[in-house]
Design a protein around this motif. Structure first.
Motif, PDB file in Angstrom:
ATOM      1  N   THR A   1      -1.065   7.246  -6.029  1.00 39.43           N
ATOM      2  CA  THR A   1      -2.424   7.800  -5.981  1.00 39.43           C
ATOM      3  C   THR A   1      -2.474   9.142  -5.262  1.00 39.43           C
ATOM      4  N   ASP A   2      -1.620   9.341  -4.253  1.00 45.72           N
ATOM      5  CA  ASP A   2      -1.636  10.598  -3.493  1.00 45.72           C
ATOM      6  C   ASP A   2      -0.671  11.640  -4.049  1.00 45.72           C
TER       7      ASP A   2
ATOM      8  N   TYR B   1       0.815  -1.211   0.000  1.00 45.66           N
ATOM      9  CA  TYR B   1       0.000   0.000   0.000  1.00 45.66           C
ATOM     10  C   TYR B   1       0.848   1.260   0.000  1.00 45.66           C
ATOM     11  N   ASP B   2       2.002   1.232   0.665  1.00 43.87           N
ATOM     12  CA  ASP B   2       2.866   2.414   0.686  1.00 43.87           C
ATOM     13  C   ASP B   2       3.300   2.793  -0.721  1.00 43.87           C
TER      14      ASP B   2
ATOM     15  N   ASN C   1      -9.760   3.723   3.130  1.00 45.96           N
ATOM     16  CA  ASN C   1      -8.421   3.204   2.876  1.00 45.96           C
ATOM     17  C   ASN C   1      -7.789   2.617   4.135  1.00 45.96           C
ATOM     18  N   ASP C   2      -8.134   3.178   5.291  1.00 46.79           N
ATOM     19  CA  ASP C   2      -7.609   2.638   6.551  1.00 46.79           C
ATOM     20  C   ASP C   2      -8.135   1.236   6.835  1.00 46.79           C
TER      21      ASP C   2
ATOM     22  N   THR D   1     -12.551   8.857   2.376  1.00 45.99           N
ATOM     23  CA  THR D   1     -11.412   8.207   1.731  1.00 45.99           C
ATOM     24  C   THR D   1     -10.410   7.710   2.762  1.00 45.99           C
TER      25      THR D   1
ATOM     26  N   TRP E   1      -9.981   5.209  -3.989  1.00 47.96           N
ATOM     27  CA  TRP E   1     -10.307   4.334  -2.862  1.00 47.96           C
ATOM     28  C   TRP E   1      -9.640   2.982  -3.057  1.00 47.96           C
ATOM     29  N   ASP E   2      -9.051   2.482  -1.993  1.00 48.35           N
ATOM     30  CA  ASP E   2      -8.412   1.166  -2.045  1.00 48.35           C
ATOM     31  C   ASP E   2      -9.433   0.054  -1.881  1.00 48.35           C
TER      32      ASP E   2
ATOM     33  N   HIS F   1       0.250   4.290  -2.607  1.00 54.01           N
ATOM     34  CA  HIS F   1      -0.168   5.640  -2.219  1.00 54.01           C
ATOM     35  C   HIS F   1       0.828   6.706  -2.660  1.00 54.01           C
ATOM     36  N   LYS F   2       2.065   6.321  -2.921  1.00 53.66           N
ATOM     37  CA  LYS F   2       3.014   7.276  -3.501  1.00 53.66           C
ATOM     38  C   LYS F   2       2.546   7.712  -4.887  1.00 53.66           C
TER      39      LYS F   2
END
Length: 333
Positions: free
Chosen positions: A122-123, A115-116, A269-270, A265, A145-146, A119-120
Motif C-alpha cells: 500500500t505504501d 501489516y508489514d 493505521n496505528d 492515515t 486505511w487499515d 504496507h510494503k
C-alpha cells in the motif's frame, strides 16, 4: 435510483460537484461510510474531520455520516461519482464491481501475513499505481486505511476446510471472495454490510468473514456461536474523493487537506491492530461466542485449500500484479 442521487447533488450547491463555495461560506465535505464510529475507519474519519477543520480555520466543514446513514455499500460509489457526497472510504473489494478489478488483489486469501507485508504494497509503487487507476472513473485516491485481518464467524465450528461445505456465507461483492468460499465448498451470498446482523439472526446466512472490530461493533457475536481466528484475509479501505470536487478546491485548501489526510492515515493505521485486539477481547468477555484457535496443521490445511484461488484469479486481477505483490512482500505462496 440515479434520479435520487442527481436531485441530492443539486441540493448540495456548487460545492457538491466541485465548484468553490461562496466566499463567506465554508466548503462542505460530506464524508460517508458504512461502519460504526468506534471502529478504526470510524475513528480515522473523525480525526480527519478534526484536523481538516482546525487547519483550514473553519474554511472547510467535514460532515461525517457513519453506519450507512446516507448510503449502503452498493449505493455509495455511484453517489460519489454523481457528487452527492464528496468523500468515501469504501472497502477495497468495492472497486472490482466498479471496473477496477486490480483492487481485488487485496481479497486474495493469505496473500499478506502481517501489516508489514501489507504496507510494503500500500505504501509502495503497487499502491500508487492502483490509486491512479481510479481517475478514469472520476475518482481521486487519497489514502489506504487499515482495518485488519479477517476471522470467520458461524453457527457451527469451522476448524477444517470441510466444515464450510454447504454453509451460506455473507460476502462483499467480490469475485475473489466468491471464489474463496466456493473453494471451501461454501455458498457465498452477496449482502450489504448493514443487513448482515438481521440475516444472521434470521438464518438467511450461516456466517461471514470480517475483522473483530466490525464483528463486535455490529453485534454479530450476539448471533454467531463460533469465531475462528483464521486471519486468512485482509480488510482495508481506500479513502477517495470526487475528482471534479477535489480538483476544483483552492490549491492551498487542497494541500492542507492532503496533510490532514496523511496524519489521519497514520493515526488510523496505528490504532487498527489495537482496536481489533480490544474488540476480540470484548467478544470473549461477552461469553456468547466460542473462540476457535487453529492448530498449525489446520492453518496449513486452510492455506492449501485456498491456494488455488490465486491461480484462478490471475485472469481477472492480472498475473503480473499478483507477482508484483509477491515480490513486494517476499512471501509468495
Amino acid at each position: 435510483m440515479k434520479m435520487r442521487y442527481l436531485i441530492a447533488a443539486l441540493c448540495l450547491s456548487t460545492v457538491g460537484m466541485g465548484g468553490a463555495a461562496q466566499a463567506d461560506e465554508p466548503i462542505v465535505i460530506k464524508f460517508s461510510h458504512v461502519v460504526a464510529t468506534d471502529t478504526p475507519k470510524g475513528k480515522a474519519a473523525e480525526y480527519f474531520k478534526k484536523l481538516a477543520e482546525e487547519r483550514t480555520h473553519g474554511k472547510v466543514k467535514v460532515e461525517v455520516y457513519p453506519n450507512s446513514q446516507l448510503y449502503k455499500d452498493k449505493e455509495e460509489l455511484e453517489a460519489l461519482q454523481l457528487g452527492s457526497v464528496q468523500m468515501l472510504a469504501p472497502s477495497l473489494a468495492k472497486f472490482g464491481p466498479l471496473g477496477v478489478k486490480e483492487f481485488e488483489v487485496f481479497d486474495l486469501p493469505y496473500i499478506f501475513d502481517n501489516y508489514d507485508d501489507l504496507h510494503k504494497v500500500t505504501d509502495g509503487p503497487v499502491g500508487k499505481s492502483l490509486m491512479g487507476k481510479l481517475e478514469s472513473k472520476g475518482i481521486v485516491g487519497l489514502a489506504f486505511w487499515d482495518n485488519g485481518f479477517k476471522v470467520m464467524t458461524d453457527n457451527k465450528p469451522l476448524r477444517e476446510p470441510a466444515d464450510f461445505r454447504g454453509q451460506k456465507m455473507r460476502i462483499q461483492s467480490s469475485k475473489v471472495l466468491d471464489a474463496q468460499f466456493r473453494a471451501l465448498g461454501a455458498i457465498p451470498q452477496v449482502m450489504a454490510f448493514s443487513e448482515v446482523y438481521q440475516a444472521m439472526q434470521t438464518g438467511v446466512v450461516d456466517g461471514s468473514e470480517n475483522t473483530p472490530s466490525n464483528v463486535y461493533t455490529q453485534r454479530m457475536h450476539e448471533v454467531q456461536k463460533y469465531l475462528t481466528l483464521s486471519n486468512h484475509g485482509y480488510i482495508g479501505y481506500a479513502v477517495i474523493a470526487n475528482k471534479k470536487f477535489w480538483d476544483g478546491l483552492p490549491a492551498d485548501i487542497r494541500t492542507t487537506l492532503e496533510g490532514a489526510m496523511h496524519d489521519a492515515t497514520v493515526y488510523g493505521n496505528d490504532i487498527a491492530k489495537k482496536e481489533n485486539d480490544d474488540a476480540l477481547q470484548k467478544i470473549k468477555d461477552a461469553h456468547t461466542t466460542e473462540i476457535i484457535e487453529l492448530t498449525p496443521q489446520q492453518k496449513t490445511d486452510w492455506r492449501k485449500a485456498l491456494a488455488k484461488v490465486h491461480r484462478q484469479q490471475e485472469g481477472r486481477i492480472g498475473k503480473d500484479l499478483i507477482q508484483q505483490v509477491y515480490q513486494a512482500t517476499g512471501k509468495p505462496l
